[in-house]
Design a protein around this motif. Structure first.
Motif, PDB file in Angstrom:
ATOM      1  N   ARG A   1     -13.588 -13.262 -10.867  1.00 21.49           N
ATOM      2  CA  ARG A   1     -15.035 -13.152 -10.781  1.00 21.49           C
ATOM      3  C   ARG A   1     -15.463 -11.844 -10.918  1.00 21.49           C
ATOM      4  O   ARG A   1     -16.671 -11.673 -11.176  1.00 21.49           O
ATOM      5  N   ARG A   2     -14.707 -10.841 -10.409  1.00 26.25           N
ATOM      6  CA  ARG A   2     -15.036  -9.358 -10.406  1.00 26.25           C
ATOM      7  C   ARG A   2     -15.189  -8.879 -11.755  1.00 26.25           C
ATOM      8  O   ARG A   2     -14.422  -9.492 -12.848  1.00 26.25           O
TER       9      ARG A   2
ATOM     10  N   MET B   1      -9.847   2.828  -4.890  1.00 23.75           N
ATOM     11  CA  MET B   1     -10.849   3.178  -4.353  1.00 23.75           C
ATOM     12  C   MET B   1     -11.186   4.374  -3.542  1.00 23.75           C
ATOM     13  O   MET B   1     -12.120   5.011  -3.533  1.00 23.75           O
TER      14      MET B   1
ATOM     15  N   LEU C   1      -9.703  -1.066  -8.380  1.00 22.04           N
ATOM     16  CA  LEU C   1      -9.240  -1.830  -6.945  1.00 22.04           C
ATOM     17  C   LEU C   1      -8.258  -1.105  -6.239  1.00 22.04           C
ATOM     18  O   LEU C   1      -8.582  -0.661  -4.997  1.00 22.04           O
TER      19      LEU C   1
ATOM     20  N   ARG D   1      -7.402  -5.262   7.558  1.00 27.71           N
ATOM     21  CA  ARG D   1      -8.459  -4.696   7.814  1.00 27.71           C
ATOM     22  C   ARG D   1      -9.862  -5.231   7.629  1.00 27.71           C
ATOM     23  O   ARG D   1     -10.811  -5.300   7.998  1.00 27.71           O
TER      24      ARG D   1
ATOM     25  N   VAL E   1      -5.180  -3.607  -1.471  1.00 27.32           N
ATOM     26  CA  VAL E   1      -6.352  -3.799  -0.920  1.00 27.32           C
ATOM     27  C   VAL E   1      -5.808  -3.981   0.465  1.00 27.32           C
ATOM     28  O   VAL E   1      -5.060  -4.859   0.779  1.00 27.32           O
ATOM     29  N   PRO E   2      -6.320  -3.343   1.616  1.00 29.58           N
ATOM     30  CA  PRO E   2      -6.303  -3.706   3.065  1.00 29.58           C
ATOM     31  C   PRO E   2      -6.580  -4.918   3.320  1.00 29.58           C
ATOM     32  O   PRO E   2      -7.716  -4.806   4.073  1.00 29.58           O
TER      33      PRO E   2
ATOM     34  N   LEU F   1     -15.413  -8.626  -1.631  1.00 28.48           N
ATOM     35  CA  LEU F   1     -15.473  -9.428  -2.601  1.00 28.48           C
ATOM     36  C   LEU F   1     -14.094  -9.576  -3.424  1.00 28.48           C
ATOM     37  O   LEU F   1     -13.967 -10.853  -3.945  1.00 28.48           O
ATOM     38  N   ALA F   2     -13.202  -8.540  -3.400  1.00 30.72           N
ATOM     39  CA  ALA F   2     -12.040  -8.694  -3.999  1.00 30.72           C
ATOM     40  C   ALA F   2     -11.183  -9.820  -2.978  1.00 30.72           C
ATOM     41  O   ALA F   2     -10.448 -10.685  -3.665  1.00 30.72           O
TER      42      ALA F   2
ATOM     43  N   GLY G   1     -17.598   7.870   1.784  1.00 37.73           N
ATOM     44  CA  GLY G   1     -17.468   6.769   2.229  1.00 37.73           C
ATOM     45  C   GLY G   1     -18.575   5.782   0.878  1.00 37.73           C
ATOM     46  O   GLY G   1     -18.499   4.431   1.119  1.00 37.73           O
ATOM     47  N   PHE G   2     -19.017   6.506   0.108  1.00 39.05           N
ATOM     48  CA  PHE G   2     -19.662   5.709  -1.026  1.00 39.05           C
ATOM     49  C   PHE G   2     -18.855   5.711  -2.229  1.00 39.05           C
ATOM     50  O   PHE G   2     -18.366   6.700  -2.670  1.00 39.05           O
ATOM     51  N   MET G   3     -18.925   4.635  -2.882  1.00 38.89           N
ATOM     52  CA  MET G   3     -18.278   4.464  -4.255  1.00 38.89           C
ATOM     53  C   MET G   3     -19.129   4.966  -5.435  1.00 38.89           C
ATOM     54  O   MET G   3     -20.301   5.236  -5.360  1.00 38.89           O
TER      55      MET G   3
ATOM     56  N   LYS H   1     -18.196 -14.537  -3.481  1.00 44.72           N
ATOM     57  CA  LYS H   1     -19.336 -14.357  -4.147  1.00 44.72           C
ATOM     58  C   LYS H   1     -20.517 -14.572  -3.159  1.00 44.72           C
ATOM     59  O   LYS H   1     -20.299 -15.473  -2.172  1.00 44.72           O
TER      60      LYS H   1
ATOM     61  N   VAL I   1     -26.273  -1.985   1.055  1.00 44.99           N
ATOM     62  CA  VAL I   1     -25.392  -0.842   0.663  1.00 44.99           C
ATOM     63  C   VAL I   1     -23.990  -1.012   0.868  1.00 44.99           C
ATOM     64  O   VAL I   1     -23.078  -0.577  -0.046  1.00 44.99           O
TER      65      VAL I   1
ATOM     66  N   GLU J   1     -16.543  -3.801  -1.919  1.00 42.22           N
ATOM     67  CA  GLU J   1     -15.576  -4.364  -3.018  1.00 42.22           C
ATOM     68  C   GLU J   1     -14.426  -4.939  -2.685  1.00 42.22           C
ATOM     69  O   GLU J   1     -14.040  -5.876  -3.124  1.00 42.22           O
ATOM     70  N   TYR J   2     -13.743  -4.637  -1.328  1.00 47.31           N
ATOM     71  CA  TYR J   2     -12.872  -5.296  -0.899  1.00 47.31           C
ATOM     72  C   TYR J   2     -12.980  -6.663  -0.331  1.00 47.31           C
ATOM     73  O   TYR J   2     -12.395  -7.621  -0.502  1.00 47.31           O
TER      74      TYR J   2
ATOM     75  N   ARG K   1     -19.948   4.826  -8.521  1.00 44.57           N
ATOM     76  CA  ARG K   1     -19.836   3.712  -9.617  1.00 44.57           C
ATOM     77  C   ARG K   1     -19.680   4.312 -10.899  1.00 44.57           C
ATOM     78  O   ARG K   1     -19.192   3.934 -11.783  1.00 44.57           O
TER      79      ARG K   1
ATOM     80  N   VAL L   1      -8.705 -10.627  -9.998  1.00 45.25           N
ATOM     81  CA  VAL L   1      -9.787 -11.333  -9.453  1.00 45.25           C
ATOM     82  C   VAL L   1     -10.948 -11.588 -10.297  1.00 45.25           C
ATOM     83  O   VAL L   1     -11.954 -10.734 -10.934  1.00 45.25           O
TER      84      VAL L   1
ATOM     85  N   LEU M   1     -22.103  -3.625   0.903  1.00 45.59           N
ATOM     86  CA  LEU M   1     -21.617  -4.558   0.170  1.00 45.59           C
ATOM     87  C   LEU M   1     -21.675  -3.950  -1.466  1.00 45.59           C
ATOM     88  O   LEU M   1     -20.613  -4.225  -2.215  1.00 45.59           O
ATOM     89  N   ASN M   2     -22.543  -3.290  -1.619  1.00 46.22           N
ATOM     90  CA  ASN M   2     -22.537  -2.783  -3.170  1.00 46.22           C
ATOM     91  C   ASN M   2     -22.241  -1.570  -3.423  1.00 46.22           C
ATOM     92  O   ASN M   2     -22.201  -1.225  -4.602  1.00 46.22           O
ATOM     93  N   LYS M   3     -22.072  -0.567  -2.505  1.00 46.72           N
ATOM     94  CA  LYS M   3     -22.008   0.781  -2.630  1.00 46.72           C
ATOM     95  C   LYS M   3     -20.835   1.291  -2.242  1.00 46.72           C
ATOM     96  O   LYS M   3     -20.711   2.521  -2.274  1.00 46.72           O
ATOM     97  N   THR M   4     -20.019   0.618  -1.307  1.00 47.31           N
ATOM     98  CA  THR M   4     -18.629   1.000  -0.645  1.00 47.31           C
ATOM     99  C   THR M   4     -17.556   0.513  -1.076  1.00 47.31           C
ATOM    100  O   THR M   4     -17.562  -0.681  -1.510  1.00 47.31           O
ATOM    101  N   PRO M   5     -16.286   1.079  -0.810  1.00 47.09           N
ATOM    102  CA  PRO M   5     -15.036   0.344  -1.019  1.00 47.09           C
ATOM    103  C   PRO M   5     -15.006  -0.748  -0.232  1.00 47.09           C
ATOM    104  O   PRO M   5     -14.406  -1.961  -0.677  1.00 47.09           O
TER     105      PRO M   5
ATOM    106  N   ARG N   1       0.883  -1.221   0.066  1.00 49.55           N
ATOM    107  CA  ARG N   1       0.129   0.087  -0.114  1.00 49.55           C
ATOM    108  C   ARG N   1       0.897   1.394  -0.051  1.00 49.55           C
ATOM    109  O   ARG N   1       0.443   2.191  -0.652  1.00 49.55           O
TER     110      ARG N   1
END
Lengths: 508, 325
Positions: free
Chosen positions: A348-349, A360, A357, B219, B215-216, B201-202, A367-369, B273, B189, B198-199, A371, A346, B191-195, A326
Motif C-alpha cells: 500500500r505504501r 530512514m 525503508l 520498538r 524496520v525496528p 505504516l510499514a 528526527g524529521f524525514m 492505513k 507530524v 513511516e514505520y 521527504r 509493503v 505520522l507523516n513527517k517522521t521515520p 538490522r
C-alpha cells in the motif's frame, strides 16, 4: 488381436497457457493398468501443471484425458475424482485436529438418519480401508498425532476407498526416512498388482528407478521422451531432463581478490546443515539445488532474518551478530526475498517509501524525514533502474512484478548494501524484465558489489554466476567454478542419488 | 536533468496529496451532510455555542482515538484505553490530594498511562500474543487496579487550579479542544513527517517485509501502545478536570467510540492505513450525532441506534467507493 490392453490413462495433446506463458505444450502420455509410471523433469518443466490438470485443479487449454478409453467429462477436482483419478500432494492437506476417519471422509461424510454424521460407520470404513496398508493406525486418533509417512498411508487408503484407478503421487518421499521409503515402495507395488496405475513424481533418481517401470520426461512444457526404466540409465535420463546445451554466452566476471563474506558451519535444524561459503568482492555466487534443499533458508540465515542454531558469519573479517536483520543491514547486506508480496513489499505504501525503508536514519534530520531527499533519490534510482511508471508516490502494489523487484533492488542500493542476497530474482516476471535484472546484476558486480543469487532456473544460474554452489538436503553438495559449470554437473550434484553417478560428474 | 527531475517532482507531489486527501474529503462530506440535516431539523444546532459544545464533547473521544489510530495503523488494537484513562485519573487525583504540585502530578499521571501502554506493547511483542487478547486482558486488569485501589469510590478534592486548566477557554475556545487540537497536530507530524510514522505504516502494512527491510518492528509496535496509553491518560485527566472528581469507573466503553472514530476516518483494522484528520472528523461526526439527537430530545436508545447505523453506513460507503482494491 483379442488381448489389446486399453490404456488405463491416456493424455492427448495436453496444453496449458497462463497468459502468454506456455506451461505445457502438446503433452502425450499413456499408462497401462497396474503400471507405476514416473513423471520426470527439472523444476519448471511442467510436472506440477500436468498433475494439476490431471487432478482437475486446472482446466487444460487444449487436449483431453481418457480413463480406460473413456474421455473424462467435465472439469474440476470432482470430475477427476469421479473418473477415478486420485492425487496425493507433496504437502499433505489435512485438518490436523480432526480424526483420521474424519479426514478421510472430509467433504463427503457418511450420513445417518438424514442429518447426523455416522462417526462409528466412518471409523469402521476407515479401518477397513487402512487394514491392508497399516493396521497400527487408529482411525479415531487426531491426524496431527500421525507421522508424515502414516498420513501418506491415510491418503492412499482414502484413494483406495474411492476406488481410484489412477493414483498420482507428487514427491511422496520428500519427508520420509529411507526405511519409510522402503515400506512405501512395497505399498506402491501392491497397488500396482491390484491394477491401480500409479503416477510417481520425484526428483530422486534412485527412487524412480526402484519404483517405476516406465516414465515420461518433460522439458520446458513438452514431452521429450518416454522411457522404460530397465532399458535406460540414470545419466541418460538426467541428460534428457536437462537436454539442450545452453548459451552461457555474455557472462562477464568482475571478481576481485578480497573476500567480503565468510560463512562458516551455519546450521538451522535440518533445513541448513553445516553450510560454509566465501564470497569475493564483485563476485556473483549462484546457489542451485532442488526445491527444499535449503537455499532460501541459507539466504535468510545470512540476512539475519532467521536465527541459526550454530555457525558464524564474517563480513570483511568482522563477526556479524546472528539472527538480526538490522545488524546485517548495517553491515552492508540486503535480502531480496523469494516471496515478493509477503516478504518484500509493503504494497500500500508508495515506491519511494518502500525504497527508503531501511535508510530512514540517513533520510532524516533532527528526527524529521527529509521527504525531498527521499523523493530526489527515489526518482534518480528509478530512472537508473528503468523502473516504470516513473511515479514515486504510486503504491508499489500497483507496479508489475519486475518493477517491484527493481524497486527492492533500489532499496538496497539506497541503503548502501555491498552484499546483495537475491532469492529467485526473476520468479514470476516476464522475459524482458528478466534480461534487465540480469544486466542489473552484472552492473552491480561491476560496481564492486557482491551477490548471492538463488535460483531454480539452471539457465539463469549459468547466465549470472561466477561460481555455483549446489545444495542438497540442507548441505552444500559441491561448488563448481565457471569452467566446470553445466546443467548436467549441477543436476548431478543436486539430485540425491546412488553412488555410481559420481563417475559421470568427473567426466563432464 | 535537474529541470526534468524537478518538474517530475512537482507533478508527483501534486498527485501524492490526492489519495489520502480524497478519503478525508469523503469523511468531511459525511460530516457536512450530518450538520446540514441537523441544522434543518433543529435551529439551535448550528449556533456558535453549540458548535463549541460539540467540539468539547468530542474532544475526549478524539484524544483517545488519535492514539487508537496509531495502534490500528501499525496493525494492532487497544481495548484497554478506558481503564488506562481511569488509572491515570485516579493517580492524578490521589497525588494532588496528597499535596503534590499540579505541575508534577500531571506528568506522573501521564507516565502511568504510558507505562500501562508499554505493558500492552511488551505483551504483544515479547509475549507474542494477539493485540486483541492482550488488551482484552489488560482492560480488566487495569480497571481492577483502579477499583481495588480506590475501593470503588470516586476521589474528590481536585484543586481549583487543575479544574481551571480544563474549564477555561483560549480566545473563546474551550481548553480541552485546544489541547486535543495541539496533540492532533503533533500526532499528524509524527505520522507523516517522521521515520516512526513511516514505520507505523510499514509494520501495519506488512510486518514481515518491514522486518526484512530493517524496520525496528518491536520498538515501533511498543511505541504505538505507549502513545495510545499516554493519550488515554490525557483524556482521563481532561475528564477529571471537567467533573471535579476521579471516578475509578470512568472511561467505560471508550475503546469502542475510539475505534469507531478511527474506522469512520478511514483506518483499516487490518493495519497499514489510517488518517489523523479522518479520525478527528470521525470523532466530530459521532459527537455531532449525539449532540443533534439530544437537542431534538431523541431518547438515548435511539441515539445508540443512530450511532450503530452511522458506523455501518460509513463503512459500506467506504467499501463501495474503494471498489476494486
Amino acid at each position: 488381436m483379442t488381448n489389446v490392453v486399453v490404456d488405463r490413462l491416456k493424455l492427448t495433446g495436453i496444453g496449458k497457457s497462463f497468459g502468454t506463458l506456455r506451461a505445457l505444450d502438446g503433452v502425450e502420455m499413456s499408462v497401462r493398468p497396474g503400471t507405476v509410471h514416473g513423471l520426470l523433469g527439472e523444476n519448471g518443466a511442467g510436472k506440477s501443471t500436468l498433475l494439476n490438470i490431471l487432478s482437475g485443479v486446472f482446466a487444460p487449454s487444449s487436449g483431453h484425458i481418457e480413463i480406460d478409453g473413456v474421455r473424462v467429462a467435465g472439469h474440476g477436482p470432482k470430475a477427476a475424482r469421479r473418473a477415478g483419478i486420485a492425487m496425493i500432494h507433496q504437502e499433505l492437506q489435512h485438518v490436523p485436529e480432526l480424526s483420521v476417519a474424519q479426514n478421510m471422509f472430509l467433504g463427503r461424510p457418511l450420513i445417518a438418519g438424514g442429518v447426523f454424521v455416522a462417526r462409528r460407520l466412518q471409523e469402521q470404513a476407515a479401518a477397513d480401508a487402512l487394514a491392508p496398508l497399516d493396521r497400527s493406525i487408529d482411525p479415531s486418533a487426531p491426524i496431527r498425532t500421525l507421522k508424515v509417512a502414516q498420513r501418506q498411508i491415510v491418503e492412499i487408503a482414502r484413494a483406495m476407498m474411492e476406488d481410484a484407478k489412477v493414483l498420482a503421487m507428487d514427491e511422496p518421499t520428500s519427508s520420509l526416512t529411507p526405511a519409510e521409503f522402503e515400506r512405501l515402495a512395497i505399498l506402491i507395488a501392491d497397488l500396482a498388482a491390484k491394477g491401480v496405475s500409479v503416477i510417481y513424481v520425484s526428483h530422486k533418481m534412485d527412487e524412480v528407478f526402484r519404483v517405476c517401470e516406465t516414465a515420461t520426461i518433460l522439458r520446458d512444457g513438452r514431452k521429450v521422451a518416454d522411457v522404460i526404466m530397465k532399458d535406460t540409465t540414470e545419466s541418460a535420463v538426467i541428460a534428457r531432463m536437462v537436454g539442450r546445451e545452453l548459451a552461457v554466452a555474455g557472462h562477464q566476471s568482475f571478481v576481485q581478490g578480497d573476500i567480503v563474506l565468510e560463512v562458516e558451519g551455519l546450521t538451522r535444524a535440518t533445513a541448513v546443515r553445516d553450510a560454509s561459503l566465501t564470497l569475493h568482492r564483485g563476485e556473483v555466487l549462484g546457489i542451485s539445488g532442488l526445491v527444499g534443499a535449503g537455499r532460501t533458508e541459507l539466504l535468510r540465515l545470512i540476512a539475519g532474518v532467521d536465527q541459526p542454531d550454530a555457525g558464524e558469519i564474517r563480513v570483511r573479517g568482522r563477526r556479524l551478530p546472528l539472527g538480526n536483520p538490522r545488524t546485517a543491514i548495517a553491515a552492508g547486506l540486503g535480502l531480496l526475498p523469494e516471496e515478493r508480496k509477503r516478504e518484500g513489499i509493503v504494497a500500500r505504501r508508495p515506491v519511494s517509501s518502500n525504497i527508503a525503508l531501511p535508510s530512514m536514519r540517513r533520510f532524516s534530520r533532527f528526527g524529521f524525514m527529509n521527504r525531498r531527499a527521499v523523493a530526489r533519490e527515489s526518482l534518480a534510482l528509478m530512472t537508473d533502474l528503468n523502473l516504470r511508471p516513473l511515479s514515486i508516490e504510486r503504491p508499489i502494489g500497483q507496479f508489475s512484478g519486475g518493477n517491484q523487484q527493481k524497486a527492492i533492488i533500489g532499496r538496497w542500493i539506497a541503503a548502501g548494501a555491498q552484499i546483495l542476497l537475491f532469492d529467485e530474482p526473476t520468479r514470476g516476471i516476464d522475459v524482458g524484465a528478466k534480461a534487465e535484472i540480469y544486466a542489473l546484476i552484472e552492473k552491480l558486480a561491476s560496481e564492486g558489489r557482491s551477490m548471492i543469487v538463488v535460483s531454480s532456473e539452471l539457465p539463469e544460474i549459468l547466465r549470472v554466476s561466477d561460481r555455483v554452489l549446489v545444495m542438497r538436503e540442507g548441505r552444500i553438495a559441491g561448488v563448481l567454478e565457471r569452467d566446470e559449470m553445466s546443467e548436467e554437473a549441477i543436476v548431478a550434484l543436486a539430485v540425491p542419488q546412488s553412488a555410481p553417478r559420481a563417475a559421470s560428474i568427473s567426466r563432464s | 536533468m535537474s529541470t526534468s527531475n524537478s518538474t517530475a517532482l512537482n507533478k508527483v507531489e501534486k498527485k501524492f496529496a490526492l489519495p489520502v486527501g480524497l478519503r478525508d474529503a469523503g469523511t468531511l462530506l459525511g460530516l457536512v451532510v450530518i450538520v446540514v440535516v441537523f441544522s434543518i431539523l433543529s435551529p439551535n444546532f448550528l449556533t456558535e455555542q453549540n458548535v463549541l459544545n460539540i467540539l468539547q464533547q468530542s474532544s475526549i473521544n478524539a484524544c483517545v482515538a488519535l492514539g487508537m489510530t496509531l495502534v490500528i495503523i501499525s496493525g494492532g488494537i487497544d481495548l484497554s484505553v478506558g481503564p488506562i484513562a481511569a488509572i491515570s485519573a485516579v493517580a492524578v487525583a490521589v497525588l494532588m490530594a496528597a499535596g503534590v504540585p499540579i505541575a508534577l502530578a500531571i506528568p506522573i499521571a501521564l507516565c502511568f498511562g504510558m507505562a500501562a501502554g508499554g505493558i500492552n506493547g511488551a505483551l504483544v511483542t515479547f509475549g507474542g500474543l494477539q493485540p486483541f487478547i492482550v488488551t482484552l486482558g489488560t482492560l480488566s486488569l487495569y480497571r481492577a487496579i483502579s477499583l481495588i485501589y480506590t475501593g470503588g469510590n470516586p476521589i474528590f478534592g481536585i484543586p481549583p487550579a487543575f479544574r481551571a486548566l480544563t474549564n477555561s477557554t483560549i480566545f473563546g475556545v474551550p481548553n480541552p479542544v485546544v489541547i486535543v487540537a495541539v496533540l492532533a497536530a503533533i500526532i499528524w507530524v509524527v505520522l507523516n513527517k517522521t521515520p516512526l510514522g513511516e514505520y507505523f505504516l510499514a509494520v501495519g502494512g506488512n510486518q514481515e517485509a518491514s522486518r526484512i527491510a530493517g524496520v525496528p518492528v518491536t520498538r515501533t509496535k511498543i511505541a504505538s501502545y505507549v502513545i495510545s496509553g499516554g493519550l488515554a491518560a490525557v483524556a482521563g485527566l481532561i475528564l477529571v478536570g471537567r467533573l471535579g472528581a476521579a471516578d475509578p469507573t470512568l472511561g467505560n466503553l471508550w475503546e469502542l467510540d475510539a475505534i469507531a472514530a478511527a474506522a469512520i476516518g478511514g483506518a483499516s483494522l487490518m493495519g497499514g492505513k489510517g488518517s489523523i484528520v479522518g479520525t478527528l472528523l470521525g470523532a466530530i461526526i459521532l459527537g455531532s450525532l449525539r449532540n443533534g439527537l439530544t437537542l431534538m430530545n431523541v431518547q438515548a436508545f435511539y441515539q445508540l441506534l443512530a450511532t450503530g447505523l452511522i458506523i455501518l453506513v460509513a463503512m459500506l460507503i467506504d467499501r463501495a467507493t474503494r471498489g476494486r482494491e
